[in-house]
Design a protein around this motif. Sequence first.
Motif, short mmCIF file in Angstrom:
data_model
loop_
_atom_site.label_atom_id
_atom_site.label_comp_id
_atom_site.label_asym_id
_atom_site.label_seq_id
_atom_site.Cartn_x
_atom_site.Cartn_y
_atom_site.Cartn_z
N MET A 145 9.93 7.73 2.10
CA MET A 145 10.69 8.46 1.07
C MET A 145 10.56 9.94 1.37
N ARG A 146 11.67 10.55 1.75
CA ARG A 146 11.61 11.95 2.18
C ARG A 146 11.93 12.92 1.03
N GLY A 185 0.80 -1.21 0.00
CA GLY A 185 0.00 0.00 0.00
C GLY A 185 0.83 1.26 0.00
N LEU A 186 0.14 2.36 0.29
CA LEU A 186 0.80 3.66 0.27
C LEU A 186 0.16 4.59 1.29
N GLY A 187 0.81 5.74 1.49
CA GLY A 187 0.28 6.70 2.44
C GLY A 187 1.31 7.76 2.72
N GLY A 211 7.37 12.66 4.61
CA GLY A 211 7.74 11.63 3.66
C GLY A 211 6.54 10.90 3.09
N GLU A 212 6.75 10.33 1.91
CA GLU A 212 5.72 9.52 1.25
C GLU A 212 5.96 8.07 1.65
N MET A 213 4.87 7.33 1.84
CA MET A 213 4.97 5.94 2.29
C MET A 213 4.73 4.94 1.16
N VAL A 214 5.55 3.89 1.18
CA VAL A 214 5.29 2.71 0.35
C VAL A 214 5.33 1.49 1.27
#
Length: 238
Positions: free
Chosen positions: A57-58, A36-38, A45-48
């Motif tokens: 991911m910053r 998923g993601l968030g 940061g973005e989440m994977v």
Amino acid sequence: VTRRRVFQTSLMSALLAGVYDGDLSVGELLTEGDFGLGTFDGLDGEMVVIDGECLRMRADGTVTPADHADMTPFAVVVNFVADETIEVTEPVTMAGLFELVGHQSDNYLYAVRVHGHFESVVTRTVSVQEKPYQPLRTAVQGQATMDFADLNGLLVGFESPLYERGIGVPGGHVHFLDTERTRGGHVLDFVMTRGIVEVCVGTDLELRLPLRTEFGEAELTPDDLAEQIEATENQRTH
Ligand SMILES: [Zn+2]
């Protein structure tokens, strides 16, 4: 058809309204799905989530494993099973990819896992926010946009039906991670020259609403909801 449950914490409209702190930990999130993601508290940061691992991911370009104690204000996960596999042999853009996915019906949720080669990928990563939080439309003004060319990587995405506008991002929400897991972000667009697209069809949605004052008091149905989603999720700001 096997029923598959998509788990989501909070709402896209809550992020638009500036509700950037949640009440769900990464550890708890990972018990609900392995893909998923968030994003993270403060939009740090973005989440994977891939193969049961959560990565952050910053905006500075780094990719690091998230701590199980880290908190998320918005995330969508599923225990991913490929119900359908599509091989792509000609270049497709993000819009083209989502035309291939869910062609049987617009009315279910689709989790999309793609391993491919990309001629180009444009990502953005919002910078960590300071309190008092500003609406997402303001926050994305400081986003770092990155252009990647000629590389292999992974797309983690969800296509949500239009009736989910405000809950999710209709038309597709995708995060990118390169094969070395060193670079990535929230995808604005891409050209994939070849790849394997796996689709998991979501038939059930579990929506978990944060028990936080900011969420309880947020305006979640603004008149310009569709416009705000387009401006914050799909466009370059500079
Ligand atoms: Zn995103």
